[in-house]
Design a protein around this motif. Structure first.
Motif, PDB file in Angstrom:
ATOM      1  N   GLY A 190       7.442  17.226 -26.925  1.00 37.79           N
ATOM      2  CA  GLY A 190       8.683  17.982 -27.024  1.00 37.79           C
ATOM      3  C   GLY A 190       8.420  19.415 -27.462  1.00 37.79           C
ATOM      4  O   GLY A 190       8.382  20.338 -26.657  1.00 37.79           O
ATOM      5  N   THR A 191       8.189  19.599 -28.748  1.00 35.15           N
ATOM      6  CA  THR A 191       8.002  20.942 -29.302  1.00 35.15           C
ATOM      7  C   THR A 191       6.821  21.671 -28.692  1.00 35.15           C
ATOM      8  O   THR A 191       6.909  22.869 -28.374  1.00 35.15           O
ATOM      9  CB  THR A 191       7.815  20.842 -30.831  1.00 35.15           C
ATOM     10  N   LEU A 192       5.679  20.968 -28.502  1.00 37.26           N
ATOM     11  CA  LEU A 192       4.446  21.619 -28.072  1.00 37.26           C
ATOM     12  C   LEU A 192       4.198  21.513 -26.569  1.00 37.26           C
ATOM     13  O   LEU A 192       3.214  22.050 -26.064  1.00 37.26           O
ATOM     14  CB  LEU A 192       3.261  21.035 -28.840  1.00 37.26           C
ATOM     15  N   ALA A 193       5.066  20.829 -25.848  1.00 43.23           N
ATOM     16  CA  ALA A 193       5.074  20.801 -24.376  1.00 43.23           C
ATOM     17  C   ALA A 193       3.798  20.253 -23.752  1.00 43.23           C
ATOM     18  O   ALA A 193       3.395  20.671 -22.661  1.00 43.23           O
ATOM     19  CB  ALA A 193       5.375  22.191 -23.824  1.00 43.23           C
ATOM     20  N   VAL A 194       3.159  19.288 -24.401  1.00 45.70           N
ATOM     21  CA  VAL A 194       2.023  18.598 -23.792  1.00 45.70           C
ATOM     22  C   VAL A 194       2.565  17.568 -22.801  1.00 45.70           C
ATOM     23  O   VAL A 194       3.484  16.809 -23.139  1.00 45.70           O
ATOM     24  CB  VAL A 194       1.166  17.890 -24.864  1.00 45.70           C
ATOM     25  N   PRO A 195       2.047  17.504 -21.576  1.00 42.84           N
ATOM     26  CA  PRO A 195       2.507  16.467 -20.647  1.00 42.84           C
ATOM     27  C   PRO A 195       2.296  15.080 -21.242  1.00 42.84           C
ATOM     28  O   PRO A 195       1.227  14.799 -21.804  1.00 42.84           O
ATOM     29  CB  PRO A 195       1.627  16.683 -19.410  1.00 42.84           C
ATOM     30  N   PRO A 196       3.272  14.201 -21.161  1.00 41.58           N
ATOM     31  CA  PRO A 196       3.127  12.879 -21.790  1.00 41.58           C
ATOM     32  C   PRO A 196       1.922  12.092 -21.307  1.00 41.58           C
ATOM     33  O   PRO A 196       1.326  11.335 -22.076  1.00 41.58           O
ATOM     34  CB  PRO A 196       4.440  12.172 -21.421  1.00 41.58           C
ATOM     35  N   ASP A 197       1.532  12.288 -20.038  1.00 41.51           N
ATOM     36  CA  ASP A 197       0.384  11.531 -19.545  1.00 41.51           C
ATOM     37  C   ASP A 197      -0.946  12.110 -20.015  1.00 41.51           C
ATOM     38  O   ASP A 197      -2.005  11.621 -19.648  1.00 41.51           O
ATOM     39  CB  ASP A 197       0.399  11.430 -18.019  1.00 41.51           C
ATOM     40  N   ARG A 198      -0.882  13.125 -20.871  1.00 40.04           N
ATOM     41  CA  ARG A 198      -2.078  13.674 -21.533  1.00 40.04           C
ATOM     42  C   ARG A 198      -2.135  13.262 -22.994  1.00 40.04           C
ATOM     43  O   ARG A 198      -2.856  13.876 -23.795  1.00 40.04           O
ATOM     44  CB  ARG A 198      -2.106  15.206 -21.423  1.00 40.04           C
ATOM     45  N   VAL A 199      -1.382  12.224 -23.351  1.00 42.53           N
ATOM     46  CA  VAL A 199      -1.349  11.707 -24.724  1.00 42.53           C
ATOM     47  C   VAL A 199      -1.655  10.221 -24.713  1.00 42.53           C
ATOM     48  O   VAL A 199      -1.067   9.462 -23.924  1.00 42.53           O
ATOM     49  CB  VAL A 199       0.026  11.957 -25.381  1.00 42.53           C
ATOM     50  N   ILE A 200      -2.576   9.795 -25.580  1.00 41.29           N
ATOM     51  CA  ILE A 200      -2.868   8.382 -25.795  1.00 41.29           C
ATOM     52  C   ILE A 200      -2.491   8.052 -27.233  1.00 41.29           C
ATOM     53  O   ILE A 200      -2.991   8.665 -28.182  1.00 41.29           O
ATOM     54  CB  ILE A 200      -4.357   8.062 -25.580  1.00 41.29           C
ATOM     55  N   LEU A 201      -1.618   7.089 -27.406  1.00 47.10           N
ATOM     56  CA  LEU A 201      -1.180   6.659 -28.731  1.00 47.10           C
ATOM     57  C   LEU A 201      -2.028   5.465 -29.164  1.00 47.10           C
ATOM     58  O   LEU A 201      -1.982   4.405 -28.544  1.00 47.10           O
ATOM     59  CB  LEU A 201       0.305   6.281 -28.701  1.00 47.10           C
ATOM     60  N   GLY A 202      -2.799   5.631 -30.225  1.00 49.51           N
ATOM     61  CA  GLY A 202      -3.730   4.599 -30.654  1.00 49.51           C
ATOM     62  C   GLY A 202      -3.168   3.664 -31.705  1.00 49.51           C
ATOM     63  O   GLY A 202      -2.255   4.011 -32.453  1.00 49.51           O
ATOM     64  N   HIS A 203      -3.711   2.452 -31.749  1.00 48.02           N
ATOM     65  CA  HIS A 203      -3.422   1.444 -32.789  1.00 48.02           C
ATOM     66  C   HIS A 203      -2.012   0.875 -32.712  1.00 48.02           C
ATOM     67  O   HIS A 203      -1.475   0.393 -33.723  1.00 48.02           O
ATOM     68  CB  HIS A 203      -3.641   2.017 -34.200  1.00 48.02           C
ATOM     69  N   LEU A 204      -1.405   0.876 -31.549  1.00 47.90           N
ATOM     70  CA  LEU A 204      -0.040   0.357 -31.453  1.00 47.90           C
ATOM     71  C   LEU A 204       0.026  -1.143 -31.713  1.00 47.90           C
ATOM     72  O   LEU A 204       1.092  -1.662 -32.062  1.00 47.90           O
ATOM     73  CB  LEU A 204       0.557   0.692 -30.084  1.00 47.90           C
ATOM     74  N   ASN A 205      -1.087  -1.845 -31.573  1.00 49.97           N
ATOM     75  CA  ASN A 205      -1.088  -3.273 -31.885  1.00 49.97           C
ATOM     76  C   ASN A 205      -0.847  -3.538 -33.358  1.00 49.97           C
ATOM     77  O   ASN A 205      -0.437  -4.636 -33.745  1.00 49.97           O
ATOM     78  CB  ASN A 205      -2.420  -3.904 -31.462  1.00 49.97           C
ATOM     79  N   ARG A 206      -1.099  -2.556 -34.212  1.00 50.48           N
ATOM     80  CA  ARG A 206      -0.939  -2.764 -35.653  1.00 50.48           C
ATOM     81  C   ARG A 206       0.525  -2.686 -36.087  1.00 50.48           C
ATOM     82  O   ARG A 206       0.848  -3.001 -37.236  1.00 50.48           O
ATOM     83  CB  ARG A 206      -1.770  -1.743 -36.422  1.00 50.48           C
ATOM     84  N   SER A 207       1.386  -2.254 -35.191  1.00 48.57           N
ATOM     85  CA  SER A 207       2.824  -2.243 -35.457  1.00 48.57           C
ATOM     86  C   SER A 207       3.510  -2.798 -34.213  1.00 48.57           C
ATOM     87  O   SER A 207       3.936  -2.047 -33.334  1.00 48.57           O
ATOM     88  CB  SER A 207       3.316  -0.822 -35.744  1.00 48.57           C
ATOM     89  N   PRO A 208       3.624  -4.118 -34.117  1.00 48.31           N
ATOM     90  CA  PRO A 208       4.093  -4.746 -32.865  1.00 48.31           C
ATOM     91  C   PRO A 208       5.601  -4.607 -32.661  1.00 48.31           C
ATOM     92  O   PRO A 208       6.334  -5.588 -32.559  1.00 48.31           O
ATOM     93  CB  PRO A 208       3.661  -6.197 -33.032  1.00 48.31           C
ATOM     94  N   ASP A 209       6.049  -3.358 -32.598  1.00 44.85           N
ATOM     95  CA  ASP A 209       7.463  -3.042 -32.370  1.00 44.85           C
ATOM     96  C   ASP A 209       7.652  -2.839 -30.872  1.00 44.85           C
ATOM     97  O   ASP A 209       7.315  -1.788 -30.317  1.00 44.85           O
ATOM     98  CB  ASP A 209       7.837  -1.776 -33.142  1.00 44.85           C
ATOM     99  N   LEU A 210       8.189  -3.835 -30.192  1.00 38.13           N
ATOM    100  CA  LEU A 210       8.269  -3.794 -28.739  1.00 38.13           C
ATOM    101  C   LEU A 210       9.207  -2.699 -28.242  1.00 38.13           C
ATOM    102  O   LEU A 210       9.014  -2.166 -27.142  1.00 38.13           O
ATOM    103  CB  LEU A 210       8.714  -5.155 -28.202  1.00 38.13           C
ATOM    104  N   VAL A 211      10.209  -2.332 -29.030  1.00 45.93           N
ATOM    105  CA  VAL A 211      11.118  -1.257 -28.635  1.00 45.93           C
ATOM    106  C   VAL A 211      10.381   0.078 -28.628  1.00 45.93           C
ATOM    107  O   VAL A 211      10.495   0.878 -27.685  1.00 45.93           O
ATOM    108  CB  VAL A 211      12.340  -1.208 -29.569  1.00 45.93           C
TER     109      VAL A 211
END
Length: 327
Positions: A190-211
């Motif tokens: 949003g603020t920094l205008a990085v294309p979303p497909d240039r971002v990898i979000l790590g460790h999402l398994n540690r917070s199993p929030d499906l939403v």
């Protein structure tokens, strides 16, 4: 008379420590792990033994692995000088990282040294080489906090966004215990205008929030589920459910898998799960729940696309310098 022909645009490539390769050549990939790592938060558990790193790569290769993305950033003992030799000897493709972790992983002196000119340092490590003469990094690693982003995280992510625009490199984000994913996307995309497909979000398994998982995938980011077999996290037993929900919603192309070995005791050569676990029991369990074709996409096609970039031609401005001991 016709003028000179314009040079054709560069093709997307994955930047390994031995040079750029076509994305399709990456092969079965551990999308988040560590061969070398040092932090004051992990005293006595340093990953600093090249022999042990070589043995771990051999074990990973024997399990069918072809590539490892090392997310160790600046100042945490990346072992940059060792990585090309390890890649050649093991036959495993290695991608190194530039970037900066949470402030707690550094001394105040190191942070003061790198705080200014951070984007230039990232660009230099991606385009010229780590330490000026080492292998080039192929990704940028940054970190959020637990359910929030402090001033250090915001400063680091702003530098990462600037470096991403200059190079096309993907930004991998450590999410503390898997939290804060949407805050990170608000800032980076949003603020920094990085294309979303240039971002990898790590460790999402540690917070199993499906939403949260589905919202982040719908935004276009890649989702890394890494660090299996950690008893203090709700990782393995909730993971098939989380991945099935994403796949059923049409987001199977957003999912990456990794091992995230961060301590010497966790290495397979020391009796821990280590890198081979990703391709043995962990993969078998996921294939039972999700099918072999889908899991194969998580391990091959998805990382090939996520870590590929159309790298700039020629030297780039903003060369940084790095003391050799902190590489």
């Amino acid at each position: 008379m016709n003028g000179p022909l314009a040079a054709p645009p560069a093709a997307p490539a994955v930047r390994t420590v031995l040079g750029d390769i076509p994305p399709a050549d990456l092969g079965i990939c551990d999308a988040h792990d560590h061969l070398f790592l040092r932090s004051p938060l992990l005293p006595g558990q340093e990953l600093d033994d090249p022999g042990a790193a070589a043995a771990e790569l051999r074990a990973f290769r024997a399990a069918g692995g072809a590539a490892v993305i090392q997310w160790t950033p600046y100042g945490m003992g990346r072992g940059a000088a060792e990585l090309p030799r390890l890649a050649r000897e093991s036959g495993v493709r290695i991608v190194a990282a530039t970037g900066l972790h949470q402030a707690a992983h550094y001394t105040s002196e190191v942070l003061e040294h790198v705080r200014s000119g951070l984007a230039g340092r990232f660009v230099a490590e991606l385009t010229e080489g780590i330490g000026g003469t080492g292998p080039r990094a192929g990704m940028i690693k940054v970190a959020g906090g637990f359910h929030g982003l402090d001033a250090h995280a915001r400063h680091t992510m702003a530098a990462a966004a600037e470096a991403q625009r200059a190079t096309g490199a993907v930004i991998g984000v450590h999410l503390e215990l898997g939290t804060g994913a949407l805050d990170v996307l608000d800032l980076l995309c949003g603020t920094l205008a990085v294309p979303p497909d240039r971002v990898i979000l790590g460790h999402l398994n540690r917070s199993p929030d499906l939403v949260v998982h589905r919202t982040a995938a719908a935004a276009g980011a890649y989702l890394a589920f890494d660090g299996p077999s950690r008893a203090h996290h709700a990782t393995d037993w909730r993971l098939p459910e989380a991945l099935a929900a994403l796949a059923e919603a049409g987001f199977g192309d957003r999912i990456l898998l990794g091992g995230d070995t961060t301590t010497a005791a966790a290495r397979s050569v020391n009796g821990g799960p280590g890198m081979p676990h990703l391709l043995r029991r962990h993969r078998e369990r996921l294939e039972t729940a999700l099918g072999t074709d889908l899991v194969a996409r998580f391990l091959t096609a998805n990382p090939a696309r996520a870590f590929a970039a159309t790298w700039p031609r020629g030297p780039q401005p903003g060369r940084g310098t790095e003391p050799a001991p902190t590489a």
